[in-house]
Scaffold this motif. Structure first.
Motif, mmCIF file in Angstrom:
data_model
loop_
_atom_site.group_PDB
_atom_site.id
_atom_site.type_symbol
_atom_site.label_atom_id
_atom_site.label_comp_id
_atom_site.label_asym_id
_atom_site.label_seq_id
_atom_site.Cartn_x
_atom_site.Cartn_y
_atom_site.Cartn_z
ATOM 1 N N GLU A 62 0.601 -1.085 0.196
ATOM 2 C CA GLU A 62 -0.076 0.032 -0.269
ATOM 3 C C GLU A 62 0.928 1.261 0.005
ATOM 4 O O GLU A 62 2.235 1.570 0.552
ATOM 5 C CB GLU A 62 -0.949 0.298 1.622
ATOM 6 N N PRO A 63 0.962 1.782 -0.495
ATOM 7 C CA PRO A 63 1.070 3.900 -0.911
ATOM 8 C C PRO A 63 0.683 4.555 0.714
ATOM 9 O O PRO A 63 -0.230 4.403 0.462
ATOM 10 C CB PRO A 63 1.228 4.246 -2.482
ATOM 11 N N LYS A 64 1.660 5.168 1.204
ATOM 12 C CA LYS A 64 1.179 5.481 1.920
ATOM 13 C C LYS A 64 3.185 6.925 2.221
ATOM 14 O O LYS A 64 3.673 6.678 0.923
ATOM 15 C CB LYS A 64 2.378 4.951 3.161
ATOM 16 N N SER A 65 2.120 8.337 2.612
ATOM 17 C CA SER A 65 3.192 9.395 3.380
ATOM 18 C C SER A 65 3.212 9.805 4.252
ATOM 19 O O SER A 65 1.984 9.392 5.100
ATOM 20 C CB SER A 65 2.909 9.996 1.917
ATOM 21 N N TRP A 66 4.764 10.042 4.294
ATOM 22 C CA TRP A 66 4.323 10.664 6.135
ATOM 23 C C TRP A 66 5.784 11.720 6.287
ATOM 24 O O TRP A 66 5.716 12.175 5.106
ATOM 25 C CB TRP A 66 4.610 9.570 7.260
ATOM 26 N N VAL A 67 5.679 12.497 7.991
ATOM 27 C CA VAL A 67 6.835 13.296 7.401
ATOM 28 C C VAL A 67 7.277 13.253 9.359
ATOM 29 O O VAL A 67 6.973 12.783 9.567
ATOM 30 C CB VAL A 67 5.923 14.469 7.566
ATOM 31 N N SER A 68 8.628 13.401 8.576
ATOM 32 C CA SER A 68 10.075 12.981 9.851
ATOM 33 C C SER A 68 10.476 13.768 10.649
ATOM 34 O O SER A 68 11.198 14.329 9.731
ATOM 35 C CB SER A 68 10.414 11.394 9.710
ATOM 36 N N GLU A 69 11.142 14.147 11.980
ATOM 37 C CA GLU A 69 11.373 14.337 11.687
ATOM 38 C C GLU A 69 12.800 13.810 12.317
ATOM 39 O O GLU A 69 13.334 12.757 12.622
ATOM 40 C CB GLU A 69 11.407 15.448 13.829
ATOM 41 N N ARG A 70 14.376 14.120 11.436
ATOM 42 C CA ARG A 70 15.542 14.384 12.066
ATOM 43 C C ARG A 70 16.689 14.347 13.284
ATOM 44 O O ARG A 70 17.005 15.758 12.162
ATOM 45 C CB ARG A 70 15.911 13.372 10.667
ATOM 46 N N GLN A 71 17.386 13.935 13.932
ATOM 47 C CA GLN A 71 18.708 14.560 13.674
ATOM 48 C C GLN A 71 19.366 13.947 13.374
ATOM 49 O O GLN A 71 19.945 12.758 13.855
ATOM 50 C CB GLN A 71 18.447 14.684 15.449
ATOM 51 N N LEU A 72 20.210 14.422 12.779
ATOM 52 C CA LEU A 72 21.765 14.110 12.353
ATOM 53 C C LEU A 72 23.114 14.083 13.263
ATOM 54 O O LEU A 72 23.012 15.272 13.713
ATOM 55 C CB LEU A 72 21.916 14.872 10.837
ATOM 56 N N ASP A 73 23.737 13.341 13.651
ATOM 57 C CA ASP A 73 24.880 13.150 14.317
ATOM 58 C C ASP A 73 26.594 12.403 13.459
ATOM 59 O O ASP A 73 26.310 11.847 13.028
ATOM 60 C CB ASP A 73 25.333 12.332 14.979
ATOM 61 N N PRO A 74 26.818 13.289 12.197
ATOM 62 C CA PRO A 74 27.950 12.760 11.328
ATOM 63 C C PRO A 74 29.211 12.282 12.520
ATOM 64 O O PRO A 74 29.804 11.614 11.783
ATOM 65 C CB PRO A 74 28.553 14.044 10.523
ATOM 66 N N VAL A 75 29.492 12.822 13.626
ATOM 67 C CA VAL A 75 30.492 12.196 14.590
ATOM 68 C C VAL A 75 30.159 10.888 14.892
ATOM 69 O O VAL A 75 31.063 10.000 14.344
ATOM 70 C CB VAL A 75 30.646 13.358 14.909
ATOM 71 N N ALA A 76 28.542 10.313 15.419
ATOM 72 C CA ALA A 76 28.796 9.467 15.603
ATOM 73 C C ALA A 76 28.359 8.378 14.424
ATOM 74 O O ALA A 76 28.093 7.322 15.331
ATOM 75 C CB ALA A 76 27.576 9.377 17.108
ATOM 76 N N ARG A 77 28.235 9.456 13.965
ATOM 77 C CA ARG A 77 27.242 8.627 12.307
ATOM 78 C C ARG A 77 25.795 7.892 12.565
ATOM 79 O O ARG A 77 25.460 6.251 12.571
ATOM 80 C CB ARG A 77 28.366 7.234 12.027
ATOM 81 N N THR A 78 25.310 8.635 13.351
ATOM 82 C CA THR A 78 23.966 8.524 13.854
ATOM 83 C C THR A 78 22.995 9.221 13.120
ATOM 84 O O THR A 78 23.325 10.554 13.104
ATOM 85 C CB THR A 78 23.624 8.004 15.475
ATOM 86 N N ILE A 79 21.328 8.709 13.035
ATOM 87 C CA ILE A 79 20.346 9.326 12.065
ATOM 88 C C ILE A 79 19.590 8.680 13.149
ATOM 89 O O ILE A 79 18.648 7.815 12.974
ATOM 90 C CB ILE A 79 20.548 9.519 10.957
ATOM 91 N N ARG A 80 18.665 9.476 13.867
ATOM 92 C CA ARG A 80 18.184 9.916 15.117
ATOM 93 C C ARG A 80 16.394 9.997 14.478
ATOM 94 O O ARG A 80 16.566 11.478 13.513
ATOM 95 C CB ARG A 80 17.859 10.204 16.099
ATOM 96 N N PHE A 81 15.409 9.625 14.274
ATOM 97 C CA PHE A 81 13.969 9.917 13.658
ATOM 98 C C PHE A 81 13.317 9.697 14.370
ATOM 99 O O PHE A 81 13.076 8.417 15.261
ATOM 100 C CB PHE A 81 13.950 8.951 12.440
ATOM 101 N N ALA A 82 11.788 10.399 14.239
ATOM 102 C CA ALA A 82 10.392 10.204 14.690
ATOM 103 C C ALA A 82 9.525 10.780 13.545
ATOM 104 O O ALA A 82 9.421 12.010 13.578
ATOM 105 C CB ALA A 82 10.249 11.070 15.969
ATOM 106 N N GLN A 83 8.695 10.747 13.676
ATOM 107 C CA GLN A 83 7.235 10.687 12.533
ATOM 108 C C GLN A 83 6.290 11.303 13.289
ATOM 109 O O GLN A 83 5.754 11.159 14.319
ATOM 110 C CB GLN A 83 6.502 8.707 12.244
ATOM 111 N N THR A 84 6.363 12.666 12.756
ATOM 112 C CA THR A 84 5.740 13.776 13.016
ATOM 113 C C THR A 84 3.890 13.671 12.406
ATOM 114 O O THR A 84 3.726 14.291 13.441
ATOM 115 C CB THR A 84 6.187 15.118 12.587
ATOM 116 N N VAL A 85 4.113 13.524 11.517
ATOM 117 C CA VAL A 85 3.011 13.345 10.535
ATOM 118 C C VAL A 85 2.407 11.905 10.166
ATOM 119 O O VAL A 85 3.746 11.287 9.235
ATOM 120 C CB VAL A 85 2.326 14.097 9.840
ATOM 121 N N THR A 86 1.729 10.628 10.491
ATOM 122 C CA THR A 86 2.079 9.141 10.329
ATOM 123 C C THR A 86 0.929 9.102 9.687
ATOM 124 O O THR A 86 0.156 9.571 9.629
ATOM 125 C CB THR A 86 1.226 8.564 11.729
#
Length: 320
Positions: A62-86
């Motif tokens: 099923e095609p879906k669309s959502w919006v997420s906030e991401r926090q990028l950390d290039p030093v630790a090489r991590t990307i945290r994300f949380a959907q704000t519009v599910t």
């Protein structure tokens, strides 16, 4: 009392440097190139290492669309994300990409998801779990494939465009492109067409098209209609030679005229080249054929859109 969120974790080992892999994940604009479930991806805003993105993707067919906030950390090489519009049945979804360097020069990618279903329904939770598992496995495998593929320049995706300029009404031009279900009656190279529409501008277009050689093939594309000037798509049922085909139609001002542009991004399936084109064929031959066939069809579509828009305007002026 609401159930505790569910947490799922998927990992893969990639024979490439951790920094390179991290930067691919951070560049969300490449996701439709890399990830099979992703139809289109876009960065909506950026404030330092905080990013808002929108994704259009397929989940459990099923095609879906959502919006997420991401926090990028290039030093630790991590990307945290949380959907704000599910998108239903998801009530909450968050997670993290981690790229962990290995001593041999490669890395391990760890993808975690934490989520809850609407109403804490067991059935909905199972639907989400299945979608997370399927898409995570596909995304990680295709991330590795993309890194390996792009190490060989011949196999990297390539992009090309075709365009026409016209004084025709841009609203009518876009209407022609947007109404894909009518293309079998408007385009000579389209033998059959049917389209299903969803929310958030999502469409599924199924066509049987004719090539300049007289062959026919069936393709299916998910499309994102961004009226009145942009329509994006990703083919999910591909011709034999292609490993990837995404594209977009755009309408933009060009002086006193309008420029209607078709852009394609294509990758060749190297395992299909000799099967389809013969034992002496090369990837370069396949690229030329894809450029010719897709370009020809694009130009025919663009020219037909201009003719149709002009005829519609003439009918309106004459009152017929």
């Amino acid at each position: 009392m609401a159930d505790r969120p569910r947490v799922d974790v998927h990992t893969i080992v990639i024979n490439s440097g951790a920094d390179e892999v991290y930067h691919r994940l951070a560049d969300v604009g490449q996701w439709s190139w890399m990830f099979e479930p992703t139809i289109h991806s876009a960065e909506l805003s950026r404030d330092g290492d905080r990013q808002t993105i929108q994704l259009w993707a397929v989940a459990n067919g099923e095609p879906k669309s959502w919006v997420s906030e991401r926090q990028l950390d290039p030093v630790a090489r991590t990307i945290r994300f949380a959907q704000t519009v599910t998108a239903p049945p998801v009530a909450e979804m968050s997670g993290e990409w981690q790229v962990l360097p290995a001593s041999d020069g490669g890395c391990t990618v760890r993808l975690s998801h934490t989520y809850r279903a609407e109403g804490d329904s067991a059935e909905s939770l199972e639907w989400i779990a299945r979608a997370v598992d399927t898409n995570s496995r596909k995304e990680l495998a295709m991330l590795r494939s993309a890194v390996e593929r792009d190490a060989d320049g011949d196999l990297s995706p390539f992009t090309f465009t075709d365009a026409v300029e016209t004084t025709a009404d841009p609203v009518r031009l876009f209407s022609f492109l947007d109404r894909g279900e009518l293309w079998s009656g408007r385009l000579d190279h389209v033998a059959e067409a049917e389209m299903k529409e969803f929310s958030d501008g999502l469409q599924l277009l199924r066509m049987r098209t004719r090539t300049p050689d007289g062959d026919t093939h069936v393709t299916e594309s998910y499309r994102v209609s961004q009226s009145p000037a942009r329509l994006l798509y990703k083919q999910v049922t591909l011709p034999a030679l292609l490993a990837l085909h995404i594209g977009e139609w755009t309408i933009s001002p060009a002086g006193e005229k309008w420029r209607v542009t078709s852009q394609h991004t294509v990758a060749i399936d190297p395992g299909a080249v000799r099967k389809v084109l013969g034992p002496e064929a090369t990837v370069a031959d396949a690229k030329r054929l894809a450029r010719r066939n897709l370009g020809n069809n694009s130009l025919r579509t663009l020219e037909a859109a201009v003719r149709w828009a002009g005829a519609a305007a003439a009918q309106r002026r004459s009152g017929t």
